[in-house]
Write a protein that holds these residues in place. Structure first.
Motif, PDB file in Angstrom:
ATOM      1  N   TYR A 168       0.307  -1.165   0.282  1.00  0.00           N
ATOM      2  CA  TYR A 168      -0.512  -0.312   0.063  1.00  0.00           C
ATOM      3  C   TYR A 168       0.912   1.244  -0.267  1.00  0.00           C
ATOM      4  O   TYR A 168      -0.061   2.707  -0.360  1.00  0.00           O
ATOM      5  CB  TYR A 168      -0.491  -0.105   0.955  1.00  0.00           C
ATOM      6  N   LEU A 169       2.053   1.655   0.568  1.00  0.00           N
ATOM      7  CA  LEU A 169       2.599   1.863   0.383  1.00  0.00           C
ATOM      8  C   LEU A 169       3.655   1.952  -0.662  1.00  0.00           C
ATOM      9  O   LEU A 169       4.536   3.406  -1.231  1.00  0.00           O
ATOM     10  CB  LEU A 169       3.862   1.826   1.830  1.00  0.00           C
ATOM     11  N   LYS A 170       3.489   1.167  -1.272  1.00  0.00           N
ATOM     12  CA  LYS A 170       4.355   1.865  -2.927  1.00  0.00           C
ATOM     13  C   LYS A 170       4.039   2.734  -3.286  1.00  0.00           C
ATOM     14  O   LYS A 170       2.940   3.014  -4.066  1.00  0.00           O
ATOM     15  CB  LYS A 170       4.063  -0.232  -3.503  1.00  0.00           C
ATOM     16  N   GLY A 171       5.498   3.072  -4.156  1.00  0.00           N
ATOM     17  CA  GLY A 171       5.214   4.489  -4.869  1.00  0.00           C
ATOM     18  C   GLY A 171       4.660   5.438  -4.828  1.00  0.00           C
ATOM     19  O   GLY A 171       4.807   6.784  -4.974  1.00  0.00           O
ATOM     20  N   LEU A 172       4.538   5.202  -3.167  1.00  0.00           N
ATOM     21  CA  LEU A 172       4.048   6.930  -2.592  1.00  0.00           C
ATOM     22  C   LEU A 172       5.319   7.256  -1.486  1.00  0.00           C
ATOM     23  O   LEU A 172       6.108   7.217  -1.290  1.00  0.00           O
ATOM     24  CB  LEU A 172       2.998   6.357  -1.649  1.00  0.00           C
ATOM     25  N   ASN A 173       4.865   9.293  -2.287  1.00  0.00           N
ATOM     26  CA  ASN A 173       6.120  10.294  -1.752  1.00  0.00           C
ATOM     27  C   ASN A 173       6.014   9.756   0.130  1.00  0.00           C
ATOM     28  O   ASN A 173       5.131  10.478  -0.049  1.00  0.00           O
ATOM     29  CB  ASN A 173       5.757  11.355  -2.051  1.00  0.00           C
TER      30      ASN A 173
END
Length: 310
Positions: A168-173
């Motif tokens: 769910y955190l993948k690719g988030l800043n």
């Protein structure tokens, strides 16, 4: 000596007919929710509250399929744990079917002399784990019972949580994303009067889990307040608003005090708070709980082995 494992939980209504009996049993438990009235008025007041709340919460259960999957999921966890340990694993609920008092009778009738008791609450609270231990002791007099009071520090439990959160955190800043640990709330008097360790165990769990996600700021909030008493804060809704004001555009929510999906995750988090986030313009992602994950079952197995070694 014939031995078995007992998993306990407060339970949940599996269908609409079970809602009122579940709420009545829940609010009748004076050790869990003390309304500040004389003891003889607790059950009448519980009946009134259950009667009043049932039609209010029925639409919520209808929205998630007509009942909570919690009991079904818990029974599946018991089956998986039985396969992992080679022991008989029973599962009893305090306020819904299968009721602990019935399961305890089965345990005695089947001749089990030693029971390893684990609740499906990783963090200890007198209102949850304490209530389960209280009722197990009451129902299993004459049987040797070893209790697991807390397993939130179990490395496999921590890893289970981390593995679910990671996608769910993948690719988030990290500068724009908050990791929010939403825990079931607790009446304030548990902490003020009983020095309940629950808030500290929630915080410790969050620290251990968040250690895998350096760069992301994390926060703790509380959800699922019921009844006319004060509960732990800040609320999850209030926290979402504060995170927006702090400049976060994305929030990943992990239900930290739960190991299975039920009304608090499927409706409260997925419907009510998701709508709040939408109104705030926040990218809202709620981590799904894999109740049948091998990591979680191995964590429970580890706790059984600890109890057997004592």
């Amino acid at each position: 000596m014939k031995e078995a494992v007992l998993l306990t939980y407060m339970g949940a209504p599996s269908n609409l007919k079970e809602i009122k009996p579940f709420l009545y049993r829940l609010f009748s438990d004076r050790d869990l929710i003390n309304f500040g009235v004389p003891a003889f008025l607790q059950k009448p007041l519980a009946y009134l509250i259950a009667t009043f709340r049932t039609p209010k919460v029925q639409p919520q259960y209808q929205a998630i399929g007509g009942g909570s999957p919690l009991v079904r999921n818990s029974l599946q966890q018991a089956e998986l744990l039985a396969k992992a340990t080679g022991l008989k694993v029973k599962c009893g609920m305090l306020y819904s079917e299968p009721l602990l008092e019935v399961v305890a009778k089965e345990i005695k009738e089947e001749g089990y002399k030693k029971i390893y008791h684990i609740t499906l609450y990783p963090q200890f609270s007198y209102g949850t784990v304490g209530a389960c231990i209280r009722d197990v002791e009451k129902q299993l007099k004459g049987v040797e019972v070893k209790h697991c009071r807390s397993w939130c520090r179990n490395p496999l439990y921590v890893k289970w949580a981390q593995e679910m959160i990671r996608p769910y955190l993948k690719g988030l800043n990290p500068n724009e994303t908050a990791l929010l640990f939403s825990a079931h709330s607790l009446p304030k008097y548990f902490v003020e009067e009983k020095r309940d360790p629950y808030p500290e165990e929630v915080k410790e769990s969050a620290q251990l889990i968040a250690s895998a996600f350096t760069g992301f700021r994390w926060f703790i909030s509380y959800q699922s307040k019921v009844g006319p008493i004060e509960w732990l804060e800040p609320s999850t809704e209030e926290t979402l608003r504060e995170l927006k004001e702090m400049g976060f555009s994305s929030v990943v929510v992990f239900p930290i005090s739960f190991v299975s999906e039920h009304i608090e995750t499927l409706y409260e988090l997925d419907v009510e708070y998701k709508e709040v986030a939408k109104e705030l313009g926040i990218d809202y992602r709620r981590v799904r709980l894999k109740h049948d994950s091998p990591l979680l079952i191995e964590a429970l197995k580890g706790e059984v082995e600890k109890l057997r070694g004592e």
